[in-house]
Design an enzyme around this catalytic site. Structure first.
Site, PDB file in Angstrom:
ATOM      1  N   ASP A 279       1.009  -0.962  -0.095  1.00 25.25           N
ATOM      2  CA  ASP A 279       0.158  -0.016  -0.037  1.00 25.25           C
ATOM      3  C   ASP A 279       0.899   1.071   0.034  1.00 25.25           C
ATOM      4  OD1 ASP A 279      -2.417   1.665   0.510  1.00 25.25           O
ATOM      5  OD2 ASP A 279      -1.820   1.589   2.482  1.00 25.25           O
ATOM      6  N   LEU A 280       0.420   2.308  -0.362  1.00 27.15           N
ATOM      7  CA  LEU A 280       1.227   3.583  -0.561  1.00 27.15           C
ATOM      8  C   LEU A 280       1.106   4.525   0.759  1.00 27.15           C
ATOM      9  CD1 LEU A 280       3.103   5.485  -1.926  1.00 27.15           C
ATOM     10  CD2 LEU A 280       1.118   6.369  -3.168  1.00 27.15           C
ATOM     11  N   ASP A 281       0.028   4.985   0.939  1.00 27.06           N
ATOM     12  CA  ASP A 281      -0.585   6.114   2.122  1.00 27.06           C
ATOM     13  C   ASP A 281      -0.464   5.252   3.369  1.00 27.06           C
ATOM     14  OD1 ASP A 281      -1.278   8.085   3.767  1.00 27.06           O
ATOM     15  OD2 ASP A 281      -3.265   7.781   3.171  1.00 27.06           O
TER      16      ASP A 281
ATOM     17  N   THR B 151       0.772  10.429   3.687  1.00 24.41           N
ATOM     18  CA  THR B 151      -0.036  11.275   2.796  1.00 24.41           C
ATOM     19  C   THR B 151      -1.322  11.644   3.549  1.00 24.41           C
ATOM     20  OG1 THR B 151      -0.347   9.497   1.138  1.00 24.41           O
ATOM     21  CG2 THR B 151       1.221  11.390   0.603  1.00 24.41           C
TER      22      THR B 151
ATOM     23  N   TRP C 180      -9.313  17.479   2.369  1.00 24.08           N
ATOM     24  CA  TRP C 180     -10.612  17.301   2.578  1.00 24.08           C
ATOM     25  C   TRP C 180     -11.475  18.314   3.557  1.00 24.08           C
ATOM     26  CZ3 TRP C 180     -12.907  15.166  -0.938  1.00 24.08           C
ATOM     27  CH2 TRP C 180     -12.581  13.847  -1.855  1.00 24.08           C
TER      28      TRP C 180
ATOM     29  N   LEU D  55     -11.510   7.344   6.281  1.00 21.49           N
ATOM     30  CA  LEU D  55     -11.143   7.893   4.735  1.00 21.49           C
ATOM     31  C   LEU D  55     -10.063   6.937   4.291  1.00 21.49           C
ATOM     32  CD1 LEU D  55     -11.901  11.588   4.654  1.00 21.49           C
ATOM     33  CD2 LEU D  55     -13.467   9.587   4.314  1.00 21.49           C
ATOM     34  N   LYS D  56      -9.051   6.492   5.452  1.00 18.67           N
ATOM     35  CA  LYS D  56      -7.733   5.950   4.714  1.00 18.67           C
ATOM     36  C   LYS D  56      -7.989   4.696   3.861  1.00 18.67           C
ATOM     37  CE  LYS D  56      -4.854   7.510   8.343  1.00 18.67           C
ATOM     38  NZ  LYS D  56      -3.942   6.954   9.499  1.00 18.67           N
ATOM     39  N   GLY D  57      -7.268   4.625   3.010  1.00 17.62           N
ATOM     40  CA  GLY D  57      -7.320   3.497   1.886  1.00 17.62           C
ATOM     41  C   GLY D  57      -8.680   3.584   0.856  1.00 17.62           C
TER      42      GLY D  57
ATOM     43  N   ARG E 130     -11.164   8.558  -4.132  1.00 16.81           N
ATOM     44  CA  ARG E 130     -11.355   9.768  -3.814  1.00 16.81           C
ATOM     45  C   ARG E 130     -12.898  10.054  -3.939  1.00 16.81           C
ATOM     46  NH1 ARG E 130      -8.353  12.947  -8.455  1.00 16.81           N
ATOM     47  NH2 ARG E 130      -6.691  11.595  -7.750  1.00 16.81           N
TER      48      ARG E 130
ATOM     49  N   SER F 156     -14.531   8.645  -0.704  1.00 10.74           N
ATOM     50  CA  SER F 156     -14.233   9.644   0.125  1.00 10.74           C
ATOM     51  C   SER F 156     -15.116  10.975   0.325  1.00 10.74           C
ATOM     52  CB  SER F 156     -12.748  10.244   0.253  1.00 10.74           C
ATOM     53  OG  SER F 156     -11.728   9.254   0.470  1.00 10.74           O
TER      54      SER F 156
ATOM     55  N   SER G 262      -2.195   0.701  -4.494  1.00  5.25           N
ATOM     56  CA  SER G 262      -2.871   1.865  -3.898  1.00  5.25           C
ATOM     57  C   SER G 262      -3.942   2.273  -4.466  1.00  5.25           C
ATOM     58  CB  SER G 262      -1.615   3.130  -3.717  1.00  5.25           C
ATOM     59  OG  SER G 262      -2.320   4.343  -3.454  1.00  5.25           O
ATOM     60  N   ALA G 263      -4.912   2.867  -3.585  1.00  2.23           N
ATOM     61  CA  ALA G 263      -6.025   3.646  -4.064  1.00  2.23           C
ATOM     62  C   ALA G 263      -5.866   4.846  -4.848  1.00  2.23           C
ATOM     63  CB  ALA G 263      -7.319   3.616  -3.034  1.00  2.23           C
ATOM     64  N   SER G 264      -4.662   5.330  -4.449  1.00  3.96           N
ATOM     65  CA  SER G 264      -4.269   6.785  -4.975  1.00  3.96           C
ATOM     66  C   SER G 264      -3.889   6.965  -6.876  1.00  3.96           C
ATOM     67  CB  SER G 264      -2.949   7.387  -4.333  1.00  3.96           C
ATOM     68  OG  SER G 264      -3.076   8.513  -4.775  1.00  3.96           O
ATOM     69  N   LYS G 265      -4.572   7.545  -7.257  1.00  6.01           N
ATOM     70  CA  LYS G 265      -4.228   7.958  -8.626  1.00  6.01           C
ATOM     71  C   LYS G 265      -2.903   8.975  -8.793  1.00  6.01           C
ATOM     72  CE  LYS G 265      -8.932   7.884 -10.098  1.00  6.01           C
ATOM     73  NZ  LYS G 265     -10.237   8.716 -10.346  1.00  6.01           N
ATOM     74  N   ASN G 266      -2.555   9.360  -7.598  1.00 11.03           N
ATOM     75  CA  ASN G 266      -1.368  10.221  -7.606  1.00 11.03           C
ATOM     76  C   ASN G 266      -0.188   9.323  -7.136  1.00 11.03           C
ATOM     77  OD1 ASN G 266      -2.484  13.011  -7.831  1.00 11.03           O
ATOM     78  ND2 ASN G 266      -3.608  12.185  -6.198  1.00 11.03           N
TER      79      ASN G 266
ATOM     80  N   LYS H 108     -10.956  -1.522  -2.286  1.00 11.57           N
ATOM     81  CA  LYS H 108     -10.575  -2.357  -1.035  1.00 11.57           C
ATOM     82  C   LYS H 108     -11.852  -2.264  -0.107  1.00 11.57           C
ATOM     83  CE  LYS H 108      -5.673  -0.810  -1.140  1.00 11.57           C
ATOM     84  NZ  LYS H 108      -4.666   0.236  -0.592  1.00 11.57           N
TER      85      LYS H 108
ATOM     86  N   GLU I  10       0.019  -3.376   4.712  1.00 13.06           N
ATOM     87  CA  GLU I  10      -0.991  -2.349   4.619  1.00 13.06           C
ATOM     88  C   GLU I  10      -0.942  -1.678   6.156  1.00 13.06           C
ATOM     89  OE1 GLU I  10      -3.855  -0.815   3.766  1.00 13.06           O
ATOM     90  OE2 GLU I  10      -4.056  -1.438   1.780  1.00 13.06           O
ATOM     91  N   ASP I  11      -1.853  -0.516   6.104  1.00 16.01           N
ATOM     92  CA  ASP I  11      -1.936   0.162   7.287  1.00 16.01           C
ATOM     93  C   ASP I  11      -3.490   0.325   7.799  1.00 16.01           C
ATOM     94  OD1 ASP I  11      -2.370   1.975   5.184  1.00 16.01           O
ATOM     95  OD2 ASP I  11      -2.670   3.460   6.655  1.00 16.01           O
TER      96      ASP I  11
HETATM   97  P1  B16 Z   1      -6.196  10.113  -4.557  1.00 17.67           P
HETATM   98  P2  B16 Z   1      -3.468   4.232  -0.155  1.00 17.67           P
HETATM   99  C1  B16 Z   1      -5.391   6.104  -0.441  1.00 17.67           C
HETATM  100  O1  B16 Z   1      -4.030   5.691  -0.434  1.00 17.67           O
HETATM  101  C2  B16 Z   1      -5.598   7.123   0.683  1.00 17.67           C
HETATM  102  O2  B16 Z   1      -5.344   6.561   1.931  1.00 17.67           O
HETATM  103  C3  B16 Z   1      -6.977   7.737   0.615  1.00 17.67           C
HETATM  104  O3  B16 Z   1      -7.171   8.706   1.734  1.00 17.67           O
HETATM  105  C4  B16 Z   1      -7.169   8.444  -0.495  1.00 17.67           C
HETATM  106  O4  B16 Z   1      -8.734   8.891  -0.618  1.00 17.67           O
HETATM  107  C5  B16 Z   1      -6.890   7.315  -1.841  1.00 17.67           C
HETATM  108  O5  B16 Z   1      -5.805   6.848  -1.674  1.00 17.67           O
HETATM  109  C6  B16 Z   1      -7.204   7.849  -3.101  1.00 17.67           C
HETATM  110  O6  B16 Z   1      -6.158   8.903  -3.404  1.00 17.67           O
HETATM  111  O7  B16 Z   1      -7.089  11.059  -4.177  1.00 17.67           O
HETATM  112  O8  B16 Z   1      -4.596  10.602  -4.384  1.00 17.67           O
HETATM  113  O9  B16 Z   1      -6.361   9.308  -5.787  1.00 17.67           O
HETATM  114  O10 B16 Z   1      -3.730   4.030   1.657  1.00 17.67           O
HETATM  115  O11 B16 Z   1      -4.679   3.053  -0.904  1.00 17.67           O
HETATM  116  O12 B16 Z   1      -2.232   3.930  -0.682  1.00 17.67           O
HETATM  117 MG    MG Z   2      -2.857   2.985   3.358  1.00 17.37          MG
END
Ligand code: B16
Ligand code: MG
Length: 216
Positions: free
Chosen positions: A8-10, A16, A24, A43-45, A48, A51, A115-119, A146, A170-171
């Site tokens: 996982d990333l965040d 982050t 938010w 909101l973790k994991g 967007r 959330s 990671s769920a993050s597009k960044n 997830k 994972e966290d």
């Molecule tokens: P983004 P992870 C997740 O990261 C974050 O924990 C979660 O808070 C966030 O909304 C999600 O990524 C989407 O991120 O807005 O950057 O696409 O824990 O899955 O690494």
């Molecule tokens: Mg995480």
């Protein structure tokens, strides 16, 4: 023997969550909704848009916006969030992460990001660790987020490892559930939460040894 690692990333590679929270909170305030750090944990994991839906429901405003308006709100939040990441650097890696990745590479263990993050690609580049990952799952390609196991199965397969031979890190509780549902060994990393179902829980990656983990 385990043959691949899925991270996982965040909350695992970098924190982050604090920047997501600021962005938010700003957006919620603009909408007349108050969120606090306890709410932010939920909101973790979470993706967007999911959330944003949770925040709107928290403020009893879930039926007040069209999809196009919600997409614009999510974009505003992300623009704000990306600005907050401007100074992100290798100093923002969580303790033990770089050493663990270097050690995994020395043992020829492939690594992927789930990671769920597009960044995620941009964040990993800023942290200076992008090259340690053979693949980053694109969350746009997923049917479900997830705790569905899809992201973890895709991540393991992308580095040529069967899920049963992979270890996931994972966290968040939803992430641990996804890793276990994928049939993988789950390492939970958290100082605050008891992660139910994790095969092993530590407070930081400094407590982990690549050699010990791959011999499981
Ligand atoms: P983004 P992870 C997740 O990261 C974050 O924990 C979660 O808070 C966030 O909304 C999600 O990524 C989407 O991120 O807005 O950057 O696409 O824990 O899955 O690494
Ligand atoms: Mg995480």
């Amino acid at each position: 023997m385990k043959k691949g690692f899925v991270f996982d990333l965040d909350g695992v590679i970098t924190d982050t969550a604090k920047f997501h929270y600021i962005a938010w909170k700003n957006l919620a305030k603009h909408l007349g909704i108050t969120i606090d750090e306890v709410f932010n944990e939920s909101l973790k994991g979470i993706s967007r848009m999911d959330s944003l839906d949770k925040i709107l429901a928290h403020g009893h405003k879930e039926n007040e916006y069209t999809l196009a308006e919600k997409e614009a709100l999510a974009k505003n939040k992300n623009d704000d969030y990306v600005k907050l990441l401007a100074d992100l650097s290798a100093d923002d890696l969580l303790p033990g992460v770089r050493d663990f990745l270097v050690d995994a590479k020395a043992h020829n263990i492939p690594c992927a990001i789930a990671s769920a993050s597009k960044n995620a690609p941009m964040i990993l580049e800023k942290l200076g660790v992008l090259d340690y990952f053979g693949h980053i799952v694109d969350p746009e390609t997923l049917m479900k987020g997830k705790p569905d196991p899809e992201i973890f199965v895709k991540a393991a397969q992308s580095i040529g490892v069967a899920p049963k031979d992979a270890i996931g890190f994972e966290d968040a509780q939803a992430g641990i559930e996804g890793i276990k549902a994928a049939g993988m060994y789950a390492v939970g990393i958290s100082t605050t939460e008891k992660l139910t179902g994790a095969d092993l829980q530590v407070t930081s990656m400094t407590e982990l040894s690549v050699e010990q983990l791959i011999s499981i």
